[in-house]
Design a protein around this motif. Structure first.
Motif, PDB file in Angstrom:
ATOM      1  N   PRO A  25      42.435   8.729 122.762  1.00 54.49           N
ATOM      2  CA  PRO A  25      41.382   8.345 122.047  1.00 54.49           C
ATOM      3  C   PRO A  25      41.633   8.453 120.506  1.00 54.49           C
ATOM      4  O   PRO A  25      42.335   9.399 120.172  1.00 54.49           O
ATOM      5  N   PRO A  26      41.132   7.569 119.625  1.00 57.00           N
ATOM      6  CA  PRO A  26      41.095   7.937 118.059  1.00 57.00           C
ATOM      7  C   PRO A  26      40.779   9.099 117.857  1.00 57.00           C
ATOM      8  O   PRO A  26      39.908   9.689 118.150  1.00 57.00           O
ATOM      9  N   ALA A  27      41.355   9.788 116.758  1.00 57.42           N
ATOM     10  CA  ALA A  27      40.900  10.924 116.170  1.00 57.42           C
ATOM     11  C   ALA A  27      39.464  10.730 115.478  1.00 57.42           C
ATOM     12  O   ALA A  27      39.199   9.461 114.715  1.00 57.42           O
ATOM     13  N   ASP A  28      38.407  11.676 115.551  1.00 59.03           N
ATOM     14  CA  ASP A  28      37.068  11.354 114.753  1.00 59.03           C
ATOM     15  C   ASP A  28      37.109  11.790 113.587  1.00 59.03           C
ATOM     16  O   ASP A  28      35.906  11.570 112.979  1.00 59.03           O
ATOM     17  N   LEU A  29      37.883  12.486 113.143  1.00 63.27           N
ATOM     18  CA  LEU A  29      37.829  13.190 111.727  1.00 63.27           C
ATOM     19  C   LEU A  29      37.853  12.260 110.491  1.00 63.27           C
ATOM     20  O   LEU A  29      38.978  11.583 110.500  1.00 63.27           O
ATOM     21  N   HIS A  30      36.781  12.347 109.665  1.00 68.30           N
ATOM     22  CA  HIS A  30      37.288  11.458 108.436  1.00 68.30           C
ATOM     23  C   HIS A  30      37.672  12.121 107.262  1.00 68.30           C
ATOM     24  O   HIS A  30      37.214  13.461 107.152  1.00 68.30           O
ATOM     25  N   TYR A  31      38.679  11.409 106.717  1.00 62.61           N
ATOM     26  CA  TYR A  31      39.111  12.243 105.380  1.00 62.61           C
ATOM     27  C   TYR A  31      38.818  11.311 104.026  1.00 62.61           C
ATOM     28  O   TYR A  31      39.360  10.070 104.052  1.00 62.61           O
ATOM     29  N   LEU A  32      37.835  11.987 103.103  1.00 67.25           N
ATOM     30  CA  LEU A  32      37.603  11.100 102.141  1.00 67.25           C
ATOM     31  C   LEU A  32      38.156  11.861 100.930  1.00 67.25           C
ATOM     32  O   LEU A  32      38.417  12.887 100.675  1.00 67.25           O
ATOM     33  N   PHE A  33      38.693  11.053  99.900  1.00 64.99           N
ATOM     34  CA  PHE A  33      39.609  11.608  98.923  1.00 64.99           C
ATOM     35  C   PHE A  33      39.659  10.887  97.562  1.00 64.99           C
ATOM     36  O   PHE A  33      39.454   9.678  97.656  1.00 64.99           O
ATOM     37  N   ALA A  34      39.619  11.486  96.376  1.00 68.79           N
ATOM     38  CA  ALA A  34      39.951  10.663  95.251  1.00 68.79           C
ATOM     39  C   ALA A  34      41.400  10.419  95.076  1.00 68.79           C
ATOM     40  O   ALA A  34      42.313  11.182  95.058  1.00 68.79           O
ATOM     41  N   PRO A  35      41.693   9.341  95.058  1.00 69.21           N
ATOM     42  CA  PRO A  35      43.076   8.690  94.849  1.00 69.21           C
ATOM     43  C   PRO A  35      43.943   9.404  93.827  1.00 69.21           C
ATOM     44  O   PRO A  35      43.349   9.745  92.628  1.00 69.21           O
ATOM     45  N   LEU A  36      45.177   9.776  94.256  1.00 73.26           N
ATOM     46  CA  LEU A  36      46.235  10.365  93.069  1.00 73.26           C
ATOM     47  C   LEU A  36      47.398   9.450  92.764  1.00 73.26           C
ATOM     48  O   LEU A  36      47.172   8.166  93.248  1.00 73.26           O
ATOM     49  N   LYS A  37      48.092   9.778  91.653  1.00 79.30           N
ATOM     50  CA  LYS A  37      49.277   9.179  91.430  1.00 79.30           C
ATOM     51  C   LYS A  37      50.031   8.999  92.544  1.00 79.30           C
ATOM     52  O   LYS A  37      50.041   9.722  93.730  1.00 79.30           O
ATOM     53  N   GLN A  38      50.825   7.979  92.653  1.00 82.28           N
ATOM     54  CA  GLN A  38      51.816   7.401  93.877  1.00 82.28           C
ATOM     55  C   GLN A  38      52.316   8.393  94.704  1.00 82.28           C
ATOM     56  O   GLN A  38      52.071   8.547  95.966  1.00 82.28           O
ATOM     57  N   ALA A  39      53.214   9.185  94.245  1.00 78.42           N
ATOM     58  CA  ALA A  39      53.895  10.135  95.044  1.00 78.42           C
ATOM     59  C   ALA A  39      53.123  11.102  95.566  1.00 78.42           C
ATOM     60  O   ALA A  39      53.164  11.288  96.740  1.00 78.42           O
ATOM     61  N   ARG A  40      52.214  11.447  94.833  1.00 81.30           N
ATOM     62  CA  ARG A  40      51.335  12.651  95.687  1.00 81.30           C
ATOM     63  C   ARG A  40      50.537  11.921  96.721  1.00 81.30           C
ATOM     64  O   ARG A  40      49.984  12.646  97.514  1.00 81.30           O
ATOM     65  N   LEU A  41      50.000  10.873  96.300  1.00 89.22           N
ATOM     66  CA  LEU A  41      49.008  10.094  97.206  1.00 89.22           C
ATOM     67  C   LEU A  41      50.020   9.762  98.626  1.00 89.22           C
ATOM     68  O   LEU A  41      49.375   9.911  99.651  1.00 89.22           O
ATOM     69  N   ASP A  42      50.943   9.252  98.414  1.00 83.98           N
ATOM     70  CA  ASP A  42      51.785   9.317  99.717  1.00 83.98           C
ATOM     71  C   ASP A  42      51.897  10.477 100.680  1.00 83.98           C
ATOM     72  O   ASP A  42      51.445  10.359 101.638  1.00 83.98           O
ATOM     73  N   TYR A  43      52.295  11.652 100.104  1.00 80.77           N
ATOM     74  CA  TYR A  43      52.013  12.880 100.649  1.00 80.77           C
ATOM     75  C   TYR A  43      50.878  13.306 101.136  1.00 80.77           C
ATOM     76  O   TYR A  43      50.714  13.442 102.374  1.00 80.77           O
ATOM     77  N   MET A  44      49.747  13.029 100.478  1.00 74.38           N
ATOM     78  CA  MET A  44      48.541  13.223 100.838  1.00 74.38           C
ATOM     79  C   MET A  44      48.159  12.551 102.074  1.00 74.38           C
ATOM     80  O   MET A  44      47.578  13.168 103.035  1.00 74.38           O
ATOM     81  N   VAL A  45      48.251  11.315 101.903  1.00 76.54           N
ATOM     82  CA  VAL A  45      48.099  10.490 103.306  1.00 76.54           C
ATOM     83  C   VAL A  45      48.767  10.788 104.486  1.00 76.54           C
ATOM     84  O   VAL A  45      48.202  11.005 105.552  1.00 76.54           O
ATOM     85  N   GLN A  46      50.010  10.973 104.318  1.00 73.08           N
ATOM     86  CA  GLN A  46      51.017  11.486 105.441  1.00 73.08           C
ATOM     87  C   GLN A  46      50.368  12.772 106.062  1.00 73.08           C
ATOM     88  O   GLN A  46      50.292  12.873 107.227  1.00 73.08           O
ATOM     89  N   LYS A  47      49.995  13.521 105.137  1.00 72.49           N
ATOM     90  CA  LYS A  47      49.426  14.841 105.925  1.00 72.49           C
ATOM     91  C   LYS A  47      48.148  15.165 106.391  1.00 72.49           C
ATOM     92  O   LYS A  47      47.955  15.717 107.414  1.00 72.49           O
ATOM     93  N   ALA A  48      47.329  14.072 105.859  1.00 69.68           N
ATOM     94  CA  ALA A  48      46.033  13.847 106.314  1.00 69.68           C
ATOM     95  C   ALA A  48      46.132  13.201 107.884  1.00 69.68           C
ATOM     96  O   ALA A  48      45.485  13.710 108.648  1.00 69.68           O
ATOM     97  N   VAL A  49      46.980  12.357 107.952  1.00 69.87           N
ATOM     98  CA  VAL A  49      47.204  11.624 109.492  1.00 69.87           C
ATOM     99  C   VAL A  49      47.968  12.769 110.167  1.00 69.87           C
ATOM    100  O   VAL A  49      47.410  12.895 111.309  1.00 69.87           O
ATOM    101  N   GLU A  50      48.871  13.688 109.647  1.00 69.41           N
ATOM    102  CA  GLU A  50      49.511  14.746 110.664  1.00 69.41           C
ATOM    103  C   GLU A  50      48.574  15.849 111.036  1.00 69.41           C
ATOM    104  O   GLU A  50      48.669  16.347 112.039  1.00 69.41           O
ATOM    105  N   MET A  51      47.355  16.069 110.224  1.00 70.63           N
ATOM    106  CA  MET A  51      46.561  16.899 110.522  1.00 70.63           C
ATOM    107  C   MET A  51      45.481  16.322 111.278  1.00 70.63           C
ATOM    108  O   MET A  51      44.196  17.204 111.562  1.00 70.63           O
ATOM    109  N   GLY A  52      45.392  15.143 111.712  1.00 64.54           N
ATOM    110  CA  GLY A  52      44.511  14.561 112.473  1.00 64.54           C
ATOM    111  C   GLY A  52      43.187  13.903 112.178  1.00 64.54           C
ATOM    112  O   GLY A  52      42.354  13.664 112.803  1.00 64.54           O
ATOM    113  N   ALA A  53      43.447  13.183 111.026  1.00 64.30           N
ATOM    114  CA  ALA A  53      42.446  12.342 110.418  1.00 64.30           C
ATOM    115  C   ALA A  53      42.417  11.024 111.006  1.00 64.30           C
ATOM    116  O   ALA A  53      43.543  10.499 111.245  1.00 64.30           O
ATOM    117  N   GLY A  54      41.261  10.622 111.552  1.00 67.76           N
ATOM    118  CA  GLY A  54      41.449   9.435 112.034  1.00 67.76           C
ATOM    119  C   GLY A  54      40.857   8.081 111.226  1.00 67.76           C
ATOM    120  O   GLY A  54      41.091   7.086 111.632  1.00 67.76           O
TER     121      GLY A  54
END
Length: 251
Positions: A79-108
């Motif tokens: 089943p898809p993960a149920d956790l929502h992750y809301l964030f204020a966007p950052l500049k690109q390199a750190r935004l890439d990192y943040m999205v990747q880590k959120a997915v790894e940590m179980g954000a659906g």
């Protein structure tokens, strides 16, 4: 023994998966497998499409006409993960990192919100999706998170009780009272959750007042140090998953 095969290359395919099906690869996928990884005909690959589980496939053809033959299912769809992750966007390199880590940590669900101090207000949603797919490929995740369109924070909060009536919003507030976020989160086990991380520079006083006044918002501290937004994201998601999320569930 690990539940996952971490030695075989994984690839997301936006195509139906079934035993003995042939799935053509696009130019980038073929180039990556054949030229970058130097895979030849017969090489084994694990594939998933976010809907029909994980399958073992073998590579056929060459770079110009590379395709995969689907062999057998290796893991059923989760089943898809149920956790929502809301964030204020950052500049690109750190935004890439943040999205990747959120997915790894179980954000659906990945939900960008625009705040008064947000650094970036125009997002490349295709790049967000690509980062989510890459994280899923590398970490054995079977469901690709949903990427929501950016919305102003005030609009999200105003619509919360209509759109997410049962979901608690965890507000990571540097001015939150107390020093034990785990105790607060333990009390929320079994409740659908969302985590909100603010921009560099924090929320404005008006935004903070808006958040703490809402009955569906739970504030937690993140310790005595001031964290960068991308670090705060990893810290908050780890706390939530450990205290109230799927780290408490049996494998």
């Amino acid at each position: 023994m690990s539940r996952y095969d971490f030695t075989t290359q994984r690839l997301f395919l936006d195509a139906p998966l079934a035993a003995d099906a042939l799935v053509p690869l696009d130019r980038d996928q073929a180039n990556y497998l054949v030229n970058v990884l130097r895979m030849g005909p017969g090489a084994a690959i694990l594939v998933f499409n976010g809907r029909e589980g994980e399958w073992r496939a073998t590579l056929e053809g060459d770079r110009k006409r590379a395709q995969l033959r689907i062999v057998e299912e290796t893991r059923p769809q989760t089943p898809p993960a149920d956790l929502h992750y809301l964030f204020a966007p950052l500049k690109q390199a750190r935004l890439d990192y943040m999205v990747q880590k959120a997915v790894e940590m179980g954000a659906g669900t990945i939900r960008p919100v625009i705040t008064r101090r947000t650094q970036v207000t125009r997002l490349n949603e295709d790049r967000l999706a690509a980062n989510a797919i890459e994280a899923a490929e590398q970490c054995g995740i079977l469901t690709i998170p949903t990427i929501a369109a950016p919305r102003p924070l005030a609009d999200v909060i105003a619509a919360w009780e209509d759109e997410s009536p049962d979901r608690r919003l965890i507000f990571c507030d540097e001015d939150a009272a107390g020093s034990d976020p785990l105790a607060i989160l333990h009390a929320l086990r079994g409740t659908p959750l969302a985590v909100l991380i603010g921009p560099e520079g924090g929320f404005s006083p008006e935004e903070r007042t808006l958040l703490v006044s809402r009955p569906f918002v739970t504030t937690i501290p993140l310790g005595p140090r001031i964290l960068r937004a991308d670090t705060a994201a990893v810290a908050a998601l780890a706390l939530v998953q450990a205290a109230a999320g799927d780290w408490n569930e049996a494998p």
